[in-house]
Scaffold this motif. Structure first.
Motif, PDB file in Angstrom:
ATOM      1  N   ASP A 296      62.886   4.678  84.586  1.00  0.00           N
ATOM      2  CA  ASP A 296      64.181   5.348  84.636  1.00  0.00           C
ATOM      3  C   ASP A 296      64.395   6.351  83.787  1.00  0.00           C
ATOM      4  O   ASP A 296      63.642   5.941  82.621  1.00  0.00           O
ATOM      5  N   ILE A 297      64.984   7.439  83.810  1.00  0.00           N
ATOM      6  CA  ILE A 297      65.223   8.568  82.893  1.00  0.00           C
ATOM      7  C   ILE A 297      66.346   8.216  81.749  1.00  0.00           C
ATOM      8  O   ILE A 297      67.331   7.751  81.982  1.00  0.00           O
ATOM      9  N   LEU A 298      66.055   8.541  80.559  1.00  0.00           N
ATOM     10  CA  LEU A 298      67.070   8.376  79.442  1.00  0.00           C
ATOM     11  C   LEU A 298      67.398   9.691  78.899  1.00  0.00           C
ATOM     12  O   LEU A 298      66.276  10.331  78.617  1.00  0.00           O
ATOM     13  N   GLY A 299      68.496   9.916  78.944  1.00  0.00           N
ATOM     14  CA  GLY A 299      68.709  11.259  78.069  1.00  0.00           C
ATOM     15  C   GLY A 299      68.578  12.606  79.045  1.00  0.00           C
ATOM     16  O   GLY A 299      68.958  12.414  80.113  1.00  0.00           O
ATOM     17  N   LYS A 300      68.366  13.766  78.470  1.00  0.00           N
ATOM     18  CA  LYS A 300      68.075  14.859  79.066  1.00  0.00           C
ATOM     19  C   LYS A 300      66.893  15.054  80.117  1.00  0.00           C
ATOM     20  O   LYS A 300      65.883  14.670  79.405  1.00  0.00           O
ATOM     21  N   LEU A 301      66.978  15.673  81.063  1.00  0.00           N
ATOM     22  CA  LEU A 301      65.795  16.231  82.107  1.00  0.00           C
ATOM     23  C   LEU A 301      65.624  17.718  81.643  1.00  0.00           C
ATOM     24  O   LEU A 301      66.564  18.478  81.953  1.00  0.00           O
ATOM     25  N   GLN A 302      64.542  18.042  81.035  1.00  0.00           N
ATOM     26  CA  GLN A 302      64.180  19.274  80.868  1.00  0.00           C
ATOM     27  C   GLN A 302      63.012  19.930  81.784  1.00  0.00           C
ATOM     28  O   GLN A 302      62.006  19.305  81.964  1.00  0.00           O
ATOM     29  N   ILE A 303      63.490  20.970  82.295  1.00  0.00           N
ATOM     30  CA  ILE A 303      62.510  21.664  83.309  1.00  0.00           C
ATOM     31  C   ILE A 303      61.908  22.966  82.721  1.00  0.00           C
ATOM     32  O   ILE A 303      62.749  23.727  82.387  1.00  0.00           O
ATOM     33  N   LYS A 317      63.981  26.039  82.142  1.00  0.00           N
ATOM     34  CA  LYS A 317      64.819  26.743  83.123  1.00  0.00           C
ATOM     35  C   LYS A 317      66.056  25.677  83.375  1.00  0.00           C
ATOM     36  O   LYS A 317      67.174  26.391  83.609  1.00  0.00           O
ATOM     37  N   TYR A 318      66.103  24.505  83.028  1.00  0.00           N
ATOM     38  CA  TYR A 318      67.056  23.493  83.082  1.00  0.00           C
ATOM     39  C   TYR A 318      67.106  22.544  81.868  1.00  0.00           C
ATOM     40  O   TYR A 318      65.868  22.274  81.574  1.00  0.00           O
ATOM     41  N   SER A 319      68.042  22.014  81.817  1.00  0.00           N
ATOM     42  CA  SER A 319      68.431  20.907  80.844  1.00  0.00           C
ATOM     43  C   SER A 319      69.579  20.347  81.221  1.00  0.00           C
ATOM     44  O   SER A 319      70.489  20.250  81.102  1.00  0.00           O
ATOM     45  N   ILE A 320      69.028  18.946  82.217  1.00  0.00           N
ATOM     46  CA  ILE A 320      70.249  18.503  82.880  1.00  0.00           C
ATOM     47  C   ILE A 320      70.497  17.123  82.117  1.00  0.00           C
ATOM     48  O   ILE A 320      69.466  16.263  81.993  1.00  0.00           O
ATOM     49  N   GLN A 321      71.601  16.457  82.179  1.00  0.00           N
ATOM     50  CA  GLN A 321      72.028  15.292  81.272  1.00  0.00           C
ATOM     51  C   GLN A 321      71.871  14.224  82.097  1.00  0.00           C
ATOM     52  O   GLN A 321      72.676  14.193  83.290  1.00  0.00           O
ATOM     53  N   SER A 322      71.105  13.237  81.830  1.00  0.00           N
ATOM     54  CA  SER A 322      70.962  11.865  82.399  1.00  0.00           C
ATOM     55  C   SER A 322      71.097  11.738  83.852  1.00  0.00           C
ATOM     56  O   SER A 322      71.772  10.915  84.466  1.00  0.00           O
ATOM     57  N   PRO A 323      70.088  12.144  84.509  1.00  0.00           N
ATOM     58  CA  PRO A 323      69.700  11.857  85.818  1.00  0.00           C
ATOM     59  C   PRO A 323      69.218  10.270  85.931  1.00  0.00           C
ATOM     60  O   PRO A 323      68.524  10.018  84.789  1.00  0.00           O
TER      61      PRO A 323
END
Length: 551
Positions: A296-303, A317-323
């Motif tokens: 499980d992902i915690l916090g931001k997903l950075q791409i 490219k992206y910084s997505i909160q909590s997927p």
């Protein structure tokens, strides 16, 4: 004048307007048609066959083929019940396919997609290459037999744009001294390569021993003929580096990851890294995972995207909160990103935002993939193509699987029985509806014939309303195609069947009640009809007596 139907086929072809056009113009028309249409018209005449089967036409048609997303759910056991592998195709307009992909068997695992060809790992001794659109497939012998711990994630598939050669790669686990070969050593020093059409696999040594764990957890992708995967690098800021393998010259290279060090929260688990592809570019996705749920992902997903391979220049490219989970190896389709949630739903989000702080806007629920486990789904960007596989069938390595394939295996008997029972229930429901409609029509005609003889307006109106109730209004009764539905469409199909059966039951109940009410009024109807008949007889008799008197 000779009718069109009686003309010989050759004459009709000669008179066909399209065949009067120049060949290059016909080809330009065909280039705009989808693969499904071309597969239907390829046998119309020799000229069309030669155009559509020409390798140059196949390559040209492939260049403009629209991308679609292929969502793959591997075979798994849930609560002791085996669930077969399944796939859903989503086109450019985000419409989902209903039918199962016929080349994917219930035990297959998807390990690559390129130019409309799928590379499928099987539990037999073969690797299967299949064309998604045409249904062609062939089996290739695996490079090593009886390897303990072998996994579909250790295989990859791609094509180099210059050589047009399709290659399968396999990360071969190192063999511990004195022990049988196994992937449980967690290291590999050899990549096995097979080129479609060759006689055998070849072994190419890596510059140094690599981590199989990184490959299994982070994945491997092919972009423009180059394979990418992660390897351990304790001295680097991310403790990882990217390894590359060129499918053309079959050389290795190393790419350093960004110097930026992501911040981790103290209560989270280890940071995870994934190799992904977005818009034809290599991307590295990273996020901190939960301590008690490592997937499980915690916090931001950075791409991060590799902008320049030669300079090894990256940009975030992206910084997505909590997927909760990310699919792969392709997680962006068109202008939307696909993310999974713990509730077994897959959503698409439009990516809007500035300064890397991406907002997930305009949420659309794509599907509910329950009972499949979250985190197991794969997503690939693929196309439907005319790429032929029969040109490789003369290679000595091509084999047909000796074991029974697909749904004939004993463990899938319950699924086959459920599929047959569902089809029988649909057939019985259709037949009941047709019989009910015919029965209602017969009763309605018979009862309508009585209405003119009923003198009482209230009774006549009430019976007329009851007659209307016994005319059922069923949905269309189109025959069902004999094709297996995919998992999502099958779930919806069962819901529709239950709803259809409920509608049928409610209609038959209302029909019985209406018919019973009419029968209960029958005595009054018969009495009025009888009285009307008696009056008519008396009137006739009186009329006859009057005539006699006049006579």
């Amino acid at each position: 004048m000779v009718s069109e139907e009686t003309k010989p086929k050759k004459q009709r072809n000669e008179e066909c307007i399209i065949n009067c056009l120049p060949g290059d113009l016909i080809e330009r028309i065909f280039l705009r048609l989808p693969v499904s249409t071309l597969l239907r018209v390829v046998g119309v005449c020799k000229q069309w066959f030669e155009i559509i089967r020409d390798p140059q036409f196949v390559s040209s048609h492939l260049q403009d083929a629209p991308n679609c997303a292929l969502l793959f759910f591997p075979q798994e056991s849930i609560s002791g019940k085996p669930y077969p592998a399944n796939a859903i195709v989503i086109d450019e307009s985000w419409s989902q396919s209903s039918y199962a992909v016929p080349v994917i068997g219930p035990d297959d695992f998807l390990c690559g997609s390129c130019n409309g060809l799928l590379c499928l790992y099987t539990k037999t001794s073969t690797i299967k290459i299949a064309n998604l659109a045409t249904g062609e497939y062939l089996h290739l012998e695996k490079p090593v037999k009886n390897v303990r711990g072998d996994h579909f994630l250790f295989y990859s598939f791609g094509c180099h744009p210059l050589t047009k050669q399709y290659k399968i790669t396999h990360f071969l686990g190192d063999c511990a001294e004195g022990l049988p070969r196994t992937h449980k050593n967690n290291r590999f020093s050899v990549i096995q390569v097979y080129t479609l059409g060759d006689e055998k696999w070849r072994e190419i040594r890596t510059p140094e021993a690599q981590s199989l764990n990184c490959v299994k957890t982070s994945g491997a992708i092919n972009v423009d003929g180059i394979m990418y995967w992660l390897t351990e690098d304790i001295a680097a800021s991310w403790q990882h580096a990217v390894m590359t393998f060129d499918l053309n010259d079959e050389n290795f290279a190393r790419i350093e990851l960004p110097a930026y060090v992501p911040e981790d929260c103290s209560y989270g688990g280890p940071r995870q890294y994934w190799v992904r592809e977005i818009d034809g570019k290599l991307c590295i996705a990273t996020a901190q995972t939960c301590r008690d749920r490592p997937r499980d992902i915690l916090g931001k997903l950075q791409i991060w995207t590799l902008d320049n391979k030669a300079e090894q220049r990256w940009s975030q490219k992206y910084s997505i909160q909590s997927p909760d989970y990310i699919p792969g190896p392709n997680l962006v389709h068109g202008d939307k990103i696909m993310l999974q949630r713990r509730n077994c739903n897959l959503y698409s989000y439009e990516l809007l935002g500035e300064n890397l702080n991406t907002n997930l806007c305009k949420i659309s629920k794509l599907l509910d993939f329950c009972p499949s486990k979250p985190g197991n789904m794969q997503s690939y960007i693929c196309v439907k193509s005319l790429v032929r596989l029969d040109v490789y069938k003369k290679a000595g390595i091509v084999r047909r699987s000796k074991q029974r394939e697909g749904w004939e295996l004993k463990k899938w008997e319950a699924w086959e029985q459920e599929f047959s029972e569902t089809e029988k229930m649909w057939s019985d429901t259709y037949q009941d509806e047709q019989n009910g409609t015919a029965y209602a029509n017969r009763n309605g005609k018979a009862l309508n014939a009585l209405l003119p003889h009923i003198l009482d307006d209230d009774i006549r109106q009430e019976i007329g309303m009851k007659i209307n109730q016994i005319f059922p209004n069923f949905p269309d009764q189109q025959p069902r195609p004999l094709r297996r539905l995919n998992c999502m469409a099958s779930k919806l199909d069962r819901e529709n069947l239950i709803s259809r059966m409920k509608i049928w039951n409610s209609i038959t109940t209302a029909t019985r009640q209406a018919t019973g009410s009419i029968i209960s009024m029958r005595s009054a109807v018969d009495a009025q009809v009888g009285a009307s008949s008696s009056n008519a007889v008396i009137s006739d008799q009186n009329h006859s007596k009057g005539d006699d008197t006049k006579a």
